[in-house]
Write a protein that holds these residues in place. Structure first.
Motif, PDB file in Angstrom:
ATOM      1  N   ARG A 176       0.804  -1.216   0.000  1.00 24.96           N
ATOM      2  CA  ARG A 176       0.000   0.000   0.000  1.00 24.96           C
ATOM      3  C   ARG A 176       0.838   1.267   0.000  1.00 24.96           C
ATOM      4  NH1 ARG A 176      -2.123  -0.901   5.163  1.00 24.96           N
ATOM      5  NH2 ARG A 176      -2.965   1.215   5.092  1.00 24.96           N
ATOM      6  N   ARG A 177       1.987   1.237   0.649  1.00 19.14           N
ATOM      7  CA  ARG A 177       2.777   2.453   0.836  1.00 19.14           C
ATOM      8  C   ARG A 177       3.959   2.597  -0.118  1.00 19.14           C
ATOM      9  NH1 ARG A 177      -0.793   5.368   3.853  1.00 19.14           N
ATOM     10  NH2 ARG A 177      -1.343   4.297   5.790  1.00 19.14           N
ATOM     11  N   THR A 178       4.305   1.532  -0.820  1.00 21.26           N
ATOM     12  CA  THR A 178       5.402   1.590  -1.785  1.00 21.26           C
ATOM     13  C   THR A 178       4.944   0.951  -3.090  1.00 21.26           C
ATOM     14  OG1 THR A 178       6.443  -0.595  -1.414  1.00 21.26           O
ATOM     15  CG2 THR A 178       6.967   1.163   0.164  1.00 21.26           C
ATOM     16  N   SER A 179       5.831   0.976  -4.075  1.00 19.29           N
ATOM     17  CA  SER A 179       5.572   0.288  -5.352  1.00 19.29           C
ATOM     18  C   SER A 179       6.397  -0.992  -5.432  1.00 19.29           C
ATOM     19  CB  SER A 179       5.898   1.212  -6.526  1.00 19.29           C
ATOM     20  OG  SER A 179       5.009   2.303  -6.579  1.00 19.29           O
ATOM     21  N   ILE A 180       6.441  -1.738  -4.330  1.00 17.88           N
ATOM     22  CA  ILE A 180       7.283  -2.928  -4.248  1.00 17.88           C
ATOM     23  C   ILE A 180       7.022  -3.911  -5.380  1.00 17.88           C
ATOM     24  CG2 ILE A 180       5.702  -3.997  -2.574  1.00 17.88           C
ATOM     25  CD1 ILE A 180       9.538  -4.490  -2.781  1.00 17.88           C
ATOM     26  N   GLU A 181       5.762  -4.075  -5.776  1.00 18.97           N
ATOM     27  CA  GLU A 181       5.455  -5.025  -6.842  1.00 18.97           C
ATOM     28  C   GLU A 181       6.116  -4.609  -8.152  1.00 18.97           C
ATOM     29  OE1 GLU A 181       1.521  -6.914  -9.092  1.00 18.97           O
ATOM     30  OE2 GLU A 181       1.294  -5.799  -7.212  1.00 18.97           O
ATOM     31  N   ALA A 203      18.551  -7.117   5.191  1.00 17.81           N
ATOM     32  CA  ALA A 203      18.623  -5.662   5.153  1.00 17.81           C
ATOM     33  C   ALA A 203      17.686  -5.052   6.181  1.00 17.81           C
ATOM     34  CB  ALA A 203      18.265  -5.152   3.754  1.00 17.81           C
ATOM     35  N   SER A 204      18.183  -4.054   6.868  1.00 17.08           N
ATOM     36  CA  SER A 204      17.406  -3.326   7.873  1.00 17.08           C
ATOM     37  C   SER A 204      17.315  -1.864   7.470  1.00 17.08           C
ATOM     38  CB  SER A 204      18.082  -3.448   9.244  1.00 17.08           C
ATOM     39  OG  SER A 204      17.526  -2.518  10.163  1.00 17.08           O
ATOM     40  N   LEU A 205      16.081  -1.371   7.311  1.00 15.18           N
ATOM     41  CA  LEU A 205      15.843   0.036   7.045  1.00 15.18           C
ATOM     42  C   LEU A 205      15.298   0.691   8.302  1.00 15.18           C
ATOM     43  CD1 LEU A 205      14.168  -0.112   3.506  1.00 15.18           C
ATOM     44  CD2 LEU A 205      16.570   0.328   4.070  1.00 15.18           C
ATOM     45  N   SER A 206      16.011   1.690   8.803  1.00 18.35           N
ATOM     46  CA  SER A 206      15.589   2.411  10.012  1.00 18.35           C
ATOM     47  C   SER A 206      15.287   1.441  11.146  1.00 18.35           C
ATOM     48  CB  SER A 206      14.346   3.261   9.720  1.00 18.35           C
ATOM     49  OG  SER A 206      14.473   4.002   8.542  1.00 18.35           O
ATOM     50  N   GLY A 207      16.122   0.448  11.295  1.00 12.94           N
ATOM     51  CA  GLY A 207      15.831  -0.648  12.209  1.00 12.94           C
ATOM     52  C   GLY A 207      15.990  -0.294  13.680  1.00 12.94           C
ATOM     53  N   ALA A 208      15.108  -0.877  14.492  1.00 16.18           N
ATOM     54  CA  ALA A 208      15.240  -0.788  15.956  1.00 16.18           C
ATOM     55  C   ALA A 208      16.191  -1.897  16.385  1.00 16.18           C
ATOM     56  CB  ALA A 208      13.878  -0.940  16.616  1.00 16.18           C
ATOM     57  N   VAL A 209      17.462  -1.706  16.079  1.00 16.54           N
ATOM     58  CA  VAL A 209      18.418  -2.803  16.156  1.00 16.54           C
ATOM     59  C   VAL A 209      19.283  -2.782  17.414  1.00 16.54           C
ATOM     60  CG1 VAL A 209      18.501  -3.207  13.672  1.00 16.54           C
ATOM     61  CG2 VAL A 209      19.997  -1.478  14.681  1.00 16.54           C
ATOM     62  N   VAL A 210      19.139  -1.761  18.248  1.00 16.15           N
ATOM     63  CA  VAL A 210      19.833  -1.715  19.533  1.00 16.15           C
ATOM     64  C   VAL A 210      18.793  -1.480  20.618  1.00 16.15           C
ATOM     65  CG1 VAL A 210      21.564  -0.556  20.938  1.00 16.15           C
ATOM     66  CG2 VAL A 210      21.953  -0.826  18.481  1.00 16.15           C
ATOM     67  N   LEU A 211      18.645  -2.441  21.534  1.00 13.82           N
ATOM     68  CA  LEU A 211      17.557  -2.395  22.518  1.00 13.82           C
ATOM     69  C   LEU A 211      18.048  -2.116  23.932  1.00 13.82           C
ATOM     70  CD1 LEU A 211      15.441  -5.454  21.275  1.00 13.82           C
ATOM     71  CD2 LEU A 211      15.203  -3.040  20.655  1.00 13.82           C
ATOM     72  N   ALA A 212      19.293  -1.722  24.067  1.00 12.95           N
ATOM     73  CA  ALA A 212      19.849  -1.538  25.405  1.00 12.95           C
ATOM     74  C   ALA A 212      19.293  -0.311  26.121  1.00 12.95           C
ATOM     75  CB  ALA A 212      21.366  -1.443  25.325  1.00 12.95           C
ATOM     76  N   LYS A 265      13.449  10.974   7.343  1.00  9.29           N
ATOM     77  CA  LYS A 265      12.899  10.710   8.658  1.00  9.29           C
ATOM     78  C   LYS A 265      12.407   9.269   8.728  1.00  9.29           C
ATOM     79  CE  LYS A 265      11.425  15.544   9.095  1.00  9.29           C
ATOM     80  NZ  LYS A 265      10.281  16.472   9.327  1.00  9.29           N
ATOM     81  N   HIS A 266      11.680   8.962   9.798  1.00  7.89           N
ATOM     82  CA  HIS A 266      11.138   7.619  10.004  1.00  7.89           C
ATOM     83  C   HIS A 266       9.782   7.553   9.296  1.00  7.89           C
ATOM     84  CE1 HIS A 266      11.810   3.932  12.335  1.00  7.89           C
ATOM     85  NE2 HIS A 266      10.512   3.890  12.558  1.00  7.89           N
ATOM     86  N   ASP A 267       9.833   7.486   7.961  1.00  4.73           N
ATOM     87  CA  ASP A 267       8.577   7.553   7.227  1.00  4.73           C
ATOM     88  C   ASP A 267       8.681   6.824   5.884  1.00  4.73           C
ATOM     89  OD1 ASP A 267       9.929   9.288   5.446  1.00  4.73           O
ATOM     90  OD2 ASP A 267       9.165  11.078   6.429  1.00  4.73           O
ATOM     91  N   ALA A 318      11.886   4.882  -1.120  1.00  2.00           N
ATOM     92  CA  ALA A 318      13.105   5.117  -1.899  1.00  2.00           C
ATOM     93  C   ALA A 318      14.159   4.049  -1.629  1.00  2.00           C
ATOM     94  CB  ALA A 318      13.662   6.503  -1.577  1.00  2.00           C
ATOM     95  N   TRP A 319      14.315   3.685  -0.369  1.00  2.00           N
ATOM     96  CA  TRP A 319      15.447   2.827  -0.007  1.00  2.00           C
ATOM     97  C   TRP A 319      15.181   1.338  -0.193  1.00  2.00           C
ATOM     98  CZ3 TRP A 319      20.497   3.986   1.262  1.00  2.00           C
ATOM     99  CH2 TRP A 319      20.809   5.351   1.217  1.00  2.00           C
ATOM    100  N   ILE A 320      13.926   0.930  -0.299  1.00  2.00           N
ATOM    101  CA  ILE A 320      13.694  -0.485  -0.630  1.00  2.00           C
ATOM    102  C   ILE A 320      14.178  -0.760  -2.054  1.00  2.00           C
ATOM    103  CG2 ILE A 320      11.316  -0.214  -1.483  1.00  2.00           C
ATOM    104  CD1 ILE A 320      12.805  -3.200   0.521  1.00  2.00           C
ATOM    105  N   GLN A 321      14.179   0.257  -2.890  1.00  2.00           N
ATOM    106  CA  GLN A 321      14.726   0.099  -4.237  1.00  2.00           C
ATOM    107  C   GLN A 321      16.234  -0.129  -4.169  1.00  2.00           C
ATOM    108  OE1 GLN A 321      12.963   3.061  -7.142  1.00  2.00           O
ATOM    109  NE2 GLN A 321      12.030   3.820  -5.252  1.00  2.00           N
ATOM    110  N   ARG A 322      16.891   0.586  -3.282  1.00  2.00           N
ATOM    111  CA  ARG A 322      18.332   0.381  -3.088  1.00  2.00           C
ATOM    112  C   ARG A 322      18.616  -0.999  -2.514  1.00  2.00           C
ATOM    113  NH1 ARG A 322      23.073  -0.646  -4.042  1.00  2.00           N
ATOM    114  NH2 ARG A 322      24.668  -0.193  -2.463  1.00  2.00           N
ATOM    115  N   VAL A 323      17.755  -1.468  -1.608  1.00  2.00           N
ATOM    116  CA  VAL A 323      17.921  -2.812  -1.043  1.00  2.00           C
ATOM    117  C   VAL A 323      17.853  -3.869  -2.143  1.00  2.00           C
ATOM    118  CG1 VAL A 323      16.821  -4.565   0.409  1.00  2.00           C
ATOM    119  CG2 VAL A 323      17.129  -2.241   1.281  1.00  2.00           C
ATOM    120  N   LEU A 324      16.872  -3.761  -3.018  1.00  2.35           N
ATOM    121  CA  LEU A 324      16.730  -4.736  -4.101  1.00  2.35           C
ATOM    122  C   LEU A 324      17.958  -4.715  -5.008  1.00  2.35           C
ATOM    123  CD1 LEU A 324      12.992  -4.146  -5.011  1.00  2.35           C
ATOM    124  CD2 LEU A 324      13.939  -6.131  -3.833  1.00  2.35           C
TER     125      LEU A 324
END
Length: 262
Positions: free
Chosen positions: A60-65, A147-156, A240-242, A248-254
């Motif tokens: 719904r929010r990207t053109s992933i397909e 791949a992690s985009l804007s990931g909550a990857v540090v929980l300390a 930002k976190h949006d 934009a960046w899922i295209q870079r991930v692919l």
């Protein structure tokens, strides 16, 4: 590409779950792009949503397909509610579902999708970035790249967690918060265990917007991966976190996934 909306029973969760799946398809169009879809041993990306999202949000929010059509890759987008890709203390085992049962369901329902590690990938945003990183660290034998985009990857930083949801929520997910660091839900602990195990490791990609509150977490995790001599790419850009950033960046991930895969 074909877009499928799937409802399936999870024996792990003991409930019906939803997922969306994109599959390569041969098409002959008068208007648009003709494609020749592969029908066997299809590479697959498990694409995870963030907090507040579900199985439909990436579509719904990207053109992933449209983006993935160029790479002839299947995309599996499961709904995992707000469980943070974890076996929760309230007996909902979403980690086991995503890490173990989901690939089995996918291979049962879509036998044309690969079972080869070198063609299996995971990615996600925010909470899903945590989930994708966790898959790469704890299930490295199953994934060639994550791949992690804007990931909550540090929980300390417990104070930061409490700014997002109250303590009752986080305890329901992880248990006592003073025991989170160094647990099986702590990415830094999982990194240490992976390095000690000597297992083959996936490639890692982390990206975050420079105006995102989670930017320091992504930067720090990328540093720790590099410090442990893992194959990691860290990229940043304005954002930002949006969904403007994530679309934009899922295209870079692919693009990144297919740099070595192809």
């Amino acid at each position: 590409m074909a877009f499928l909306q799937v409802n399936v029973y999870s024996n792990v969760l003991q409930m019906e779950v939803a997922m969306n799946v994109i599959l390569p398809q041969t098409t002959h169009k008068k208007i648009g792009t003709e494609t020749v879809g592969i029908t066997d041993d299809i590479p697959v990306l498990y694409l995870l949503h963030g907090m507040g999202g579900n199985h439909s949000v990436w579509e719904r929010r990207t053109s992933i397909e449209r983006y993935v059509a160029e790479y002839q890759m299947a995309v599996v987008m499961p709904s995992t509610d707000l469980a943070f890709y974890t076996d929760t203390t309230y007996d909902m085992n979403y980690w086991t579902f995503v890490a173990e049962e989901l690939p089995e369901l996918v291979h049962e329902l879509f036998p044309q999708i690969t079972q080869k590690r070198e063609k299996t990938f995971a990615a996600g945003l925010s909470m899903g970035g945590y989930g994708a990183l966790k898959l790469g660290l704890a299930k490295s034998e199953n994934f060639a790249a994550v791949a992690s985009l804007s990931g909550a990857v540090v929980l300390a930083d417990i104070k930061s967690l409490l700014l997002v949801r109250n303590e009752a929520y986080w305890q329901g997910i992880f248990g006592p918060l003073d025991q989170l660091q160094g647990s099986e839900n702590d990415p830094l602990y999982l990194l240490e265990e992976l390095v000690k195990s000597g297992k083959e490791t996936p490639r890692f990609f982390l990206a975050c917007g420079t105006e995102d509150d989670l930017y320091p977490a992504s930067q720090y995790m990328a540093h720790k991966l590099e410090q442990n001599k893992l194959d990691v790419t860290f990229e940043e850009g304005p954002g930002k976190h949006d969904w403007i950033f994530w679309d934009a960046w899922i295209q870079r991930v692919l693009e990144w996934l297919n740099e070595k895969h192809s």
